[in-house]
Write an enzyme that holds these catalytic residues in place. Structure first.
Site, short mmCIF file in Angstrom:
data_model
loop_
_atom_site.label_atom_id
_atom_site.label_comp_id
_atom_site.label_asym_id
_atom_site.label_seq_id
_atom_site.Cartn_x
_atom_site.Cartn_y
_atom_site.Cartn_z
CB ALA A 159 -2.86 -8.58 -0.68
CG HIS A 160 -0.66 -6.70 4.70
ND1 HIS A 160 -0.54 -6.25 5.99
CD2 HIS A 160 -0.35 -5.66 3.91
CE1 HIS A 160 -0.15 -4.98 5.97
NE2 HIS A 160 -0.03 -4.60 4.71
CG ASN B 93 -4.35 4.01 9.54
OD1 ASN B 93 -4.58 5.10 9.03
ND2 ASN B 93 -3.26 3.76 10.22
CB CYS C 264 1.67 10.77 25.51
SG CYS C 264 3.18 11.09 26.36
CB THR D 5 10.81 -10.47 -12.13
OG1 THR D 5 11.77 -10.35 -13.17
CG2 THR D 5 10.05 -11.78 -12.26
N GLY E 62 0.84 -1.19 0.00
CA GLY E 62 0.00 0.00 0.00
C GLY E 62 0.87 1.24 0.00
C1 PLP Z 1 -4.49 3.71 5.62
C2 PLP Z 1 -3.22 2.99 5.28
N1 PLP Z 1 -2.50 3.40 4.24
C3 PLP Z 1 -1.36 2.79 3.88
C4 PLP Z 1 -0.89 1.70 4.58
C5 PLP Z 1 0.39 1.04 4.16
O1 PLP Z 1 0.18 -0.25 3.60
P1 PLP Z 1 1.36 -1.32 3.57
O2 PLP Z 1 1.48 -1.89 4.92
O3 PLP Z 1 0.93 -2.36 2.57
O4 PLP Z 1 2.58 -0.62 3.14
C6 PLP Z 1 -1.60 1.25 5.70
C7 PLP Z 1 -1.09 0.14 6.53
O5 PLP Z 1 -1.28 0.10 7.72
C8 PLP Z 1 -2.81 1.90 6.05
O6 PLP Z 1 -3.54 1.51 7.09
#
Ligand code: PLP
Length: 378
Positions: free
Chosen positions: A199-200, A150, A327, A236, A70
């Site tokens: 994907a994770h 997140n 904090c 690749t 990501g």
């Molecule tokens: C909102 C958000 N953006 C980007 C990422 C980054 O993804 P990755 O862990 O695949 O680099 C995360 C991962 O926690 C996320 O929660």
């Protein structure tokens, strides 16, 4: 008992995904760029995975570019989206993921852009009027706003943001890492130029994701090398990861309603039980089902002696969850998201995040442990 409530950080691999990946690992070793039969076999799997992703998102395979994460997808969208379109002004918030905030800040520091932050309220809700003002005052901006936060789970209205971006001729990048394969995104309707996936976060493998680039926006190659990913990203391809990503996405879409309901049920159950049993508990971000990501519950606990070591004590009790302290003293630099919404700097916050593999028994166990840490006054 060991309980994993850190599914926003990463999720366990679905056995169906592992099975599919192992089958490909055992049988397919050709390089997808090779023109012989071994290579063609690998290429077929790669393009099948791309078609699966595109079909689920209601878009064309030519708009899907596989990446390593990501983070890579976010970096690429921001850097290429801005530089290759000669954009000089970007709009974001202070509560985006670091993959976004740090990339934008680095570009601002290098003098490539002017960066404006949209105001958010104490629950992380975007101020849409402020966003419109910023768009009005800055012709052709690059807008980077996430779908769901997140850390605190608050959801942005991405249809509304897309409409505003279209009205003011802005390019819209949406960090959808937490909602991809958790919400049914329809890219034929959304007015978004870039979207990202890891994907994770939905029971797929780590180290693989993708970037959606709308045909309405043009970017130059982001990794120079071979002709992989239609000349845009040399290297690749991670074939096993890509096959796993597509399988995880297929499984998530096949059972999306059922899983959404189940996981939302766990979150509501935990929230109610915390309110019932932990005196003084509060929640960071939105918690209503229509405004909040169903996988995330960010709880803020009273500032007591145990509070300093809360995550450590949870860990000792076999419970994995994430910190989120506002904090900024000592070695704990705290959460920029909690700081960004002005959360208390003394109360400890814990992000609990759920998946289809969690159970009510696990939630009962966690609440029972928390009751020991925060006993009701007699
Ligand atoms: C909102 C958000 N953006 C980007 C990422 C980054 O993804 P990755 O862990 O695949 O680099 C995360 C991962 O926690 C996320 O929660």
């Amino acid at each position: 008992m060991r309980v994993y409530l850190d599914n926003a950080a990463t999720t366990p691999l679905d056995p169906g995904v592992m099975e599919q990946m192992c089958a490909v690992m055992k049988a397919t070793y050709g390089n997808p760029s090779s023109i012989h039969s071994h290579g063609r076999e690998a290429r077929t799997l790669l393009e099948k995975a791309r078609k699966t992703v595109a079909r689920l998102l209601n878009t064309s395979p030519a708009e899907i570019f596989f990446t390593s994460s990501g983070t890579e997808a976010d970096n690429t969208a921001i850097r290429c989206g801005i530089i290759d379109n000669n954009i000089t002004h970007a709009i974001s918030t202070r509560i985006e993921h670091h993959a976004v905030v740090h990339t934008l800040e680095a570009m601002e520091k290098a003098g490539s852009i002017k960066l404006s932050f949209v105001d958010v309220d104490s629950r992380g809700n975007l101020n849409y009027e402020h966003l419109e003002q910023l768009l009005q005052n800055n012709e052709r901006s690059f807008v980077s706003l996430m779908h769901a936060n997140n850390e605190i789970g608050t959801i942005n209205d991405i249809e509304r943001i897309g409409d505003l971006c279209e009205q003011y001729n802005a390019i819209f990048h949406c960090d959808t890492v937490q909602t991809m394969a958790h919400f049914p995104h329809d890219l034929s309707k959304l007015k978004v130029h870039f979207m990202v996936c890891a994907a994770h976060k939905f029971h797929g493998p780590k180290g693989v994701g993708f970037l959606y680039v709308s045909h309405k926006v043009k970017i130059k190659p982001f990794i120079y090398g071979g002709a992989q990913e239609r000349n845009q990203r040399g290297g690749t391809e991670n074939l096993y990861g890509i096959v796993g990503l597509a399988k995880a996405m297929e499984l998530a879409y096949a059972n999306m309603d059922e899983h959404t309901q189940y996981i939302q049920g766990l979150k509501t159950y935990m929230k109610q039980h915390l309110e019932q049993h932990i005196p003084g508990v509060e929640f960071n971000g939105e918690t209503d089902a229509d405004k909040s990501l169903y996988t995330v519950l960010n709880a803020s606990f009273p500032d007591t002696e145990i509070a300093d070591m809360l995550l450590f004590n949870l860990d000792i009790a076999g419970i994995s969850a994430s910190g989120g302290s506002a904090c900024s003293s000592g070695t704990d630099i705290g959460s920029h998201v909690l700081t960004g919404i002005g959360a208390s700097t003394t109360r400890p916050s814990v992000r609990f995040s759920f998946s289809k593999y969690n159970t009510k028994d696990e939630i009962d166990y966690v609440v029972e442990k928390l009751r020991e840490f925060f006993p009701a006054k007699v």
